[in-house]
Design a protein around this motif. Structure first.
Motif, PDB file in Angstrom:
ATOM      1  N   ASN A 189      39.035 -33.295 -26.647  1.00  0.00           N
ATOM      2  CA  ASN A 189      39.594 -32.672 -27.651  1.00  0.00           C
ATOM      3  C   ASN A 189      39.724 -33.164 -29.175  1.00  0.00           C
ATOM      4  OD1 ASN A 189      40.036 -30.285 -25.882  1.00  0.00           O
ATOM      5  ND2 ASN A 189      41.756 -31.532 -25.026  1.00  0.00           N
ATOM      6  N   GLY A 190      38.734 -33.891 -29.564  1.00  0.00           N
ATOM      7  CA  GLY A 190      38.919 -34.572 -30.669  1.00  0.00           C
ATOM      8  C   GLY A 190      38.154 -33.811 -31.881  1.00  0.00           C
ATOM      9  N   LYS A 191      37.719 -32.751 -31.650  1.00  0.00           N
ATOM     10  CA  LYS A 191      36.940 -31.924 -32.654  1.00  0.00           C
ATOM     11  C   LYS A 191      37.711 -30.798 -33.085  1.00  0.00           C
ATOM     12  CE  LYS A 191      32.876 -33.922 -30.870  1.00  0.00           C
ATOM     13  NZ  LYS A 191      31.435 -33.797 -30.360  1.00  0.00           N
ATOM     14  N   PHE A 194      41.474 -30.560 -32.803  1.00  0.00           N
ATOM     15  CA  PHE A 194      42.297 -31.881 -33.222  1.00  0.00           C
ATOM     16  C   PHE A 194      43.576 -31.483 -34.024  1.00  0.00           C
ATOM     17  CE2 PHE A 194      42.885 -35.115 -36.435  1.00  0.00           C
ATOM     18  CZ  PHE A 194      42.761 -36.194 -35.643  1.00  0.00           C
ATOM     19  N   TYR A 195      43.657 -30.456 -34.809  1.00  0.00           N
ATOM     20  CA  TYR A 195      44.800 -30.154 -35.566  1.00  0.00           C
ATOM     21  C   TYR A 195      45.664 -29.003 -35.000  1.00  0.00           C
ATOM     22  CZ  TYR A 195      42.957 -32.753 -39.600  1.00  0.00           C
ATOM     23  OH  TYR A 195      42.367 -33.663 -40.289  1.00  0.00           O
ATOM     24  N   LEU A 196      45.173 -28.358 -33.763  1.00  0.00           N
ATOM     25  CA  LEU A 196      45.454 -27.269 -32.977  1.00  0.00           C
ATOM     26  C   LEU A 196      46.897 -27.731 -32.191  1.00  0.00           C
ATOM     27  CD1 LEU A 196      42.345 -25.246 -32.677  1.00  0.00           C
ATOM     28  CD2 LEU A 196      43.636 -25.396 -34.618  1.00  0.00           C
ATOM     29  N   HIS A 197      46.376 -28.595 -31.131  1.00  0.00           N
ATOM     30  CA  HIS A 197      47.344 -28.657 -30.214  1.00  0.00           C
ATOM     31  C   HIS A 197      48.803 -28.980 -30.484  1.00  0.00           C
ATOM     32  CE1 HIS A 197      44.026 -30.015 -26.933  1.00  0.00           C
ATOM     33  NE2 HIS A 197      44.097 -28.825 -27.148  1.00  0.00           N
ATOM     34  N   SER A 198      49.166 -29.705 -31.643  1.00  0.00           N
ATOM     35  CA  SER A 198      50.513 -29.846 -32.008  1.00  0.00           C
ATOM     36  C   SER A 198      51.016 -28.593 -32.509  1.00  0.00           C
ATOM     37  CB  SER A 198      50.415 -30.852 -33.228  1.00  0.00           C
ATOM     38  OG  SER A 198      49.726 -30.619 -34.447  1.00  0.00           O
ATOM     39  N   ALA A 243      34.699 -32.665 -40.436  1.00  0.00           N
ATOM     40  CA  ALA A 243      34.447 -31.456 -40.924  1.00  0.00           C
ATOM     41  C   ALA A 243      34.671 -30.267 -39.733  1.00  0.00           C
ATOM     42  CB  ALA A 243      32.861 -31.071 -41.259  1.00  0.00           C
ATOM     43  N   ILE A 244      34.153 -30.606 -38.498  1.00  0.00           N
ATOM     44  CA  ILE A 244      34.621 -29.843 -37.375  1.00  0.00           C
ATOM     45  C   ILE A 244      36.227 -29.560 -37.337  1.00  0.00           C
ATOM     46  CG2 ILE A 244      34.542 -29.502 -34.979  1.00  0.00           C
ATOM     47  CD1 ILE A 244      31.830 -31.075 -34.846  1.00  0.00           C
ATOM     48  N   GLN A 245      36.651 -30.715 -37.302  1.00  0.00           N
ATOM     49  CA  GLN A 245      38.404 -30.748 -37.202  1.00  0.00           C
ATOM     50  C   GLN A 245      38.884 -29.831 -38.484  1.00  0.00           C
ATOM     51  OE1 GLN A 245      39.178 -34.725 -37.891  1.00  0.00           O
ATOM     52  NE2 GLN A 245      38.530 -35.111 -35.811  1.00  0.00           N
ATOM     53  N   ASP A 246      38.218 -29.954 -39.675  1.00  0.00           N
ATOM     54  CA  ASP A 246      39.001 -29.058 -40.727  1.00  0.00           C
ATOM     55  C   ASP A 246      38.609 -27.593 -40.641  1.00  0.00           C
ATOM     56  OD1 ASP A 246      39.828 -31.257 -41.882  1.00  0.00           O
ATOM     57  OD2 ASP A 246      38.062 -31.649 -43.657  1.00  0.00           O
ATOM     58  N   ILE A 247      37.387 -27.076 -40.123  1.00  0.00           N
ATOM     59  CA  ILE A 247      36.875 -25.847 -39.870  1.00  0.00           C
ATOM     60  C   ILE A 247      37.824 -25.257 -38.680  1.00  0.00           C
ATOM     61  CG2 ILE A 247      35.039 -24.528 -38.730  1.00  0.00           C
ATOM     62  CD1 ILE A 247      33.093 -26.535 -40.238  1.00  0.00           C
ATOM     63  N   GLY A 248      38.225 -25.992 -37.791  1.00  0.00           N
ATOM     64  CA  GLY A 248      39.148 -25.605 -36.736  1.00  0.00           C
ATOM     65  C   GLY A 248      40.349 -25.209 -37.112  1.00  0.00           C
ATOM     66  N   VAL A 251      39.792 -21.931 -39.603  1.00  0.00           N
ATOM     67  CA  VAL A 251      39.882 -20.586 -39.020  1.00  0.00           C
ATOM     68  C   VAL A 251      41.042 -20.015 -38.178  1.00  0.00           C
ATOM     69  CG1 VAL A 251      37.347 -20.933 -38.578  1.00  0.00           C
ATOM     70  CG2 VAL A 251      38.768 -21.342 -36.804  1.00  0.00           C
ATOM     71  N   ALA A 252      41.914 -21.265 -37.934  1.00  0.00           N
ATOM     72  CA  ALA A 252      43.262 -20.911 -37.256  1.00  0.00           C
ATOM     73  C   ALA A 252      44.210 -20.675 -38.022  1.00  0.00           C
ATOM     74  CB  ALA A 252      43.666 -22.151 -36.369  1.00  0.00           C
ATOM     75  N   GLY A 253      44.094 -20.906 -39.456  1.00  0.00           N
ATOM     76  CA  GLY A 253      44.962 -20.374 -40.578  1.00  0.00           C
ATOM     77  C   GLY A 253      46.115 -21.589 -40.880  1.00  0.00           C
ATOM     78  N   ILE A 254      45.769 -22.873 -40.218  1.00  0.00           N
ATOM     79  CA  ILE A 254      46.676 -23.679 -40.609  1.00  0.00           C
ATOM     80  C   ILE A 254      46.121 -24.775 -41.560  1.00  0.00           C
ATOM     81  CG2 ILE A 254      47.760 -23.308 -38.372  1.00  0.00           C
ATOM     82  CD1 ILE A 254      46.254 -26.058 -37.320  1.00  0.00           C
ATOM     83  N   GLY A 255      44.845 -24.667 -42.123  1.00  0.00           N
ATOM     84  CA  GLY A 255      44.274 -25.546 -43.153  1.00  0.00           C
ATOM     85  C   GLY A 255      43.547 -25.043 -44.175  1.00  0.00           C
TER      86      GLY A 255
END
Length: 255
Positions: A189-191, A194-198, A243-248, A251-255
């Motif tokens: 779950n590092g891609k 990455f910013y979603l689980h928290s 970049a994958i982390q940032d794109i995640g 699209v989730a509206g948190i970055g």
């Protein structure tokens, strides 16, 4: 800039061959960047292999509770768990499918390819209308790799599978739901996540890695459900994974 313009700017910074497909199914809006370009698949090829396993299960051709004994000669390097267990351990066909996805288990994958049949997997790929995807060999076949024989996927093809799972249209509604559940149990779950689980934002996805290659394709269940398929070949892997982390996050509206 809107989210698609921000994503495009981020992707254009990256070296190598990049394929990207982003879609918000509920509003019917999407974005593609080389989305139909076939790229070396790495472990993302395991997604259509899982689809074929569920197709054969529902057709009564295989049983997910059937036992499989793991022999020393079956074991492959790197990703997964089976290689590190004792010779002769017994699992089920369903366990192989789960391990192939959530731990990207290579031993499980080759056993499933042998069980399901490469021709059958490719026939299902064609029936799904996936024009940039092809399983050409089992994993860890260096003599074939040296000949340039690789497995391929495209970002839009993986998006079609994921959107089909969301709609309950891949194999059956029940099978689609179970496949999404397995993808949601992903341990790598590092891609995308990455910013979603928290933030307690769920992500059902499948990764892929090799030399100069990093992929992640999945569904992000934020305020709006979004399908994201990022593929890269001949890239700078750390840069691409950031970049994958940032794109995640975008699209989730948190970055």
């Amino acid at each position: 800039m809107n989210v698609f313009e921000r994503i495009e700017a981020r992707v254009k910074e990256l070296p190598g061959k990049i394929g990207l497909y982003v879609c918000y199914p509920d509003r019917g809006e999407g974005y593609g960047f080389n989305a139909d370009m076939p790229l070396e698949a790495a472990s993302v090829i395991k997604l259509p292999i899982m689809v074929e396993a569920f197709r054969q299960k529902e057709a009564g051709l295989i049983a997910f509770d059937a036992p499989v004994t793991i022999r020393k000669e079956d074991k492959l390097p790197s990703c997964g768990a089976l290689t590190y267990l004792h010779d002769g351990v017994t699992v089920t066909v369903g366990d192989l499918v789960t391990l192939m996805i959530i731990l990207s288990d290579n031993t499980a994958t080759n056993l499933l390819i042998g069980m399901l049949g490469m021709e059958n997997i490719n026939m299902t790929i064609e029936e799904l209308g996936l024009t940039g995807t092809r399983l050409n060999r089992m994993l860890f076949r260096p003599e074939l790799s040296r000949q340039g024989i690789q497995n391929y996927v495209s970002a839009v093809d993986m998006g079609k599978i994921l959107q089909g799972l969301l709609a309950g249209e891949i194999v059956s509604a029940q099978a689609s739901a179970r496949m999404l559940e397995i993808l949601g149990d992903q341990r790598l779950n590092g891609k995308l996540p990455f910013y979603l689980h928290s933030r307690d934002i769920d992500c059902a996805h499948k990764t892929g890695e090799d030399s100069g290659i990093t992929h992640d394709v999945g569904v992000i269940f934020g305020d709006e459900t979004c399908v994201v398929c990022f593929l890269s070949n001949e890239t700078d892997v750390p840069l691409a994974e950031r970049a994958i982390q940032d794109i995640g996050a975008m699209v989730a509206g948190i970055g």
